[in-house]
Write an enzyme that holds these catalytic residues in place. Structure first.
Site, PDB file in Angstrom:
ATOM      1  N   LYS A 172       0.682  -1.206   0.358  1.00 37.34           N
ATOM      2  CA  LYS A 172       0.003   0.207  -0.202  1.00 37.34           C
ATOM      3  C   LYS A 172       1.404   0.954   0.302  1.00 37.34           C
ATOM      4  O   LYS A 172       2.405   1.037   0.324  1.00 37.34           O
ATOM      5  CB  LYS A 172      -0.919   0.184   1.616  1.00 37.34           C
ATOM      6  CG  LYS A 172      -2.010   0.839   1.205  1.00 37.34           C
ATOM      7  CD  LYS A 172      -2.820   1.331  -0.047  1.00 37.34           C
ATOM      8  CE  LYS A 172      -4.079   0.339   0.485  1.00 37.34           C
ATOM      9  NZ  LYS A 172      -5.353  -0.405  -0.396  1.00 37.34           N
TER      10      LYS A 172
HETATM   11  N1  GLU Z   1      -6.955  -0.424  -3.499  1.00 43.67           N
HETATM   12  C1  GLU Z   1      -7.785  -1.667  -3.249  1.00 43.67           C
HETATM   13  C2  GLU Z   1      -7.778  -2.599  -2.142  1.00 43.67           C
HETATM   14  O1  GLU Z   1      -8.489  -2.394  -0.621  1.00 43.67           O
HETATM   15  C3  GLU Z   1      -7.513  -2.547  -4.965  1.00 43.67           C
HETATM   16  C4  GLU Z   1      -5.815  -2.629  -4.493  1.00 43.67           C
HETATM   17  C5  GLU Z   1      -5.580  -3.283  -5.863  1.00 43.67           C
HETATM   18  O2  GLU Z   1      -6.328  -3.524  -6.444  1.00 43.67           O
HETATM   19  O3  GLU Z   1      -4.995  -3.586  -5.697  1.00 43.67           O
HETATM   20  O4  GLU Z   1      -8.423  -3.414  -2.288  1.00 43.67           O
END
Ligand code: GLU
Length: 442
Positions: free
Chosen positions: A132
């Site tokens: 993240k």
């Molecule tokens: N931001 C999204 C999550 O929290 C998706 C992350 C992604 O698609 O890599 O699951």
């Protein structure tokens, strides 16, 4: 670029010092996400025979990258923003996770959310590890040109640590398909070739997949439907309250409505609307982070976000921000089933109350995993140079969600654990198996 590796980092110190027993009487709406993430890890680990060495690795990110992102504002001044990318654990595949633009972004928050991504990918059996990242910024204070510059510079600062087989960012809070398109363009320009696989969640014009944007809401709706069925309730006429009417909440609400559910309340950051005979959610515009989105919607009653969480409904979907179900309101929640649309909406103390009160909580790492699952489909489409129709995406998503649901259900039934612990058990077993197969390097 500052790169800190593993156990000697400041993050490690923070993790160690912020770990508290969940029974301590701290204001739990301020519960640090890392505290929650670690508590949940330890709790599930009790059910498994994982080595202490693996657990120690899982408690900490593999890598934390902190960067400065300077941009020239439209008025000519230069402003410098802090950016992060945290990579948690990659034993099952490349790092995967969103990047958020929000004032609350910190190394600690990214670490907790990267951990959640590791579990989420493993629950869904996707060949990814968790990551993240984000920038500490209020995106509403930047104009489009400034946001583009910020994103391009961020991509450049992260260029060494991301890559289509290394770490693949995606949209998250405060970012969207345009943001990742700029990121992809900046990365591609520097690499000297077009690299669509560097991000997912792109516009379809540059290799994005159909159905990605609605996928997290779709997965929330699918597991809500399965949970109703599991607990012997019919979706026809089941009452639903949704906190947060952005992409996740609105899509979940619209699907549940289309499948025969009755969405009686929805809210945005300013408050919500209630109609006991069911709102016409298809006609309510999605909250685009603008205030007052729901104010003009004709409904019999207005209600606050706090009131929405305490409605007597079959399904409550917190799909806005983290830590909204807390020690203070958990006893007053009257919903029969909670399905977590947001990441981390339930504090540890609230989770304990729901367990005591026998209110099932279907956890974020399953419920909103449609997003990263559709991202995986996008990544596959890039590798295969073949795009899928929206129908194919939705069908595959349905299959993946039902497989994951069945895996959790087996743990719930065999071990008598909560759905959250079951999800962690499924994830940790898969991670443990991968670690056993690969072993420790060198
Ligand atoms: N931001 C999204 C999550 O929290 C998706 C992350 C992604 O698609 O890599 O699951």
């Amino acid at each position: 670029m500052g790169v800190r590796n593993g156990t000697d980092s400041r993050i490690h110190q923070q993790i160690m010092s912020t770990h508290k027993e969940p029974t301590e009487q701290a204001p739990d709406e301020d519960e640090s996400p890392i505290e929650t993430a670690r508590y949940q890890l330890e709790r599930a680990a009790e059910h498994l025979d994982l080595s202490e060495g693996l657990l120690e690795q899982l408690r900490h990110p593999s890598k934390t990258v902190e960067v400065s992102v300077p941009i020239r504002r439209t008025d000519g001044s230069v402003e410098v923003f802090n950016g992060y990318r945290v990579q948690h654990f990659e034993v099952r595949g490349p790092y995967k996770g969103g990047m958020r633009y929000h004032p609350s972004v910190s190394a600690e928050e990214c670490t907790a959310l990267a951990m959640l991504m590791t579990w989420k990918c493993a629950v869904m059996d996707l060949p990814f590890g968790g990551a993240k990242g984000g920038i500490v910024v209020d995106p509403s204070e930047l104009n489009t040109q400034e946001t583009e510059q910020l994103t391009r510079r961020f991509a450049e600062e992260l260029r060494e640590v991301v890559g289509p087989t290394k770490d693949i960012p995606a949209p998250d809070m405060g970012t969207d398909e345009q943001t990742v398109a700029w990121f992809m363009d900046a990365y591609s320009m520097q690499e000297g070739e077009t690299v669509p696989g560097i991000v997912t969640g792109k516009p379809t014009a540059v290799g994005g997949t159909h159905g990605r944007e609605e996928a997290p809401g779709r997965s929330v709706a699918i597991v809500a439907r399965e949970a109703l069925d599991y607990y012997g309730r019919s979706i026809a006429g089941a009452t639903v309250a949704v906190q947060g009417f952005g992409a996740v909440g609105a899509n979940a609400a619209r699907l549940l409505d289309a499948w025969g559910g009755s969405v009686v309340a929805v809210s945005d950051v300013d408050g919500g609307i209630y109609d006991e005979s069911g709102l016409d959610v298809a006609s309510i515009p999605t909250d685009s982070d603008e205030h007052g989105q729901l104010e003009d919607v004709d409904a019999p009653r207005q209600l606050s976000n706090a009131e929405l969480l305490e409605l007597d409904v079959d399904i409550l979907i917190p799909a806005a921000v983290g830590n909204v179900l807390t020690r203070d309101n958990a006893a007053d929640v009257q919903a029969s089933i909670i399905v977590e649309g947001a990441n981390g909406p339930t504090t540890t103390a609230a989770d304990t109350v729901f367990e005591e009160r026998d209110i099932p909580v279907i956890p974020d790492i399953l419920a909103n995993a449609g997003g990263v699952t559709a991202s995986y489909f996008e990544w596959l489409q890039h590798i295969n140079r073949r795009s899928w129709s929206r129908e194919e995406v939705n069908d595959e998503l349905e299959t993946e969600m039902l497989d994951a649901w069945d895996a959790l259900r087996a743990e719930v039934e065999d071990r008598g654990v909560t759905w959250r612990t079951a999800a962690y058990i499924v994830a940790l077993s898969r991670i443990g198996d991968a670690m056993n197969a690969r072993g420790l390097w060198p």
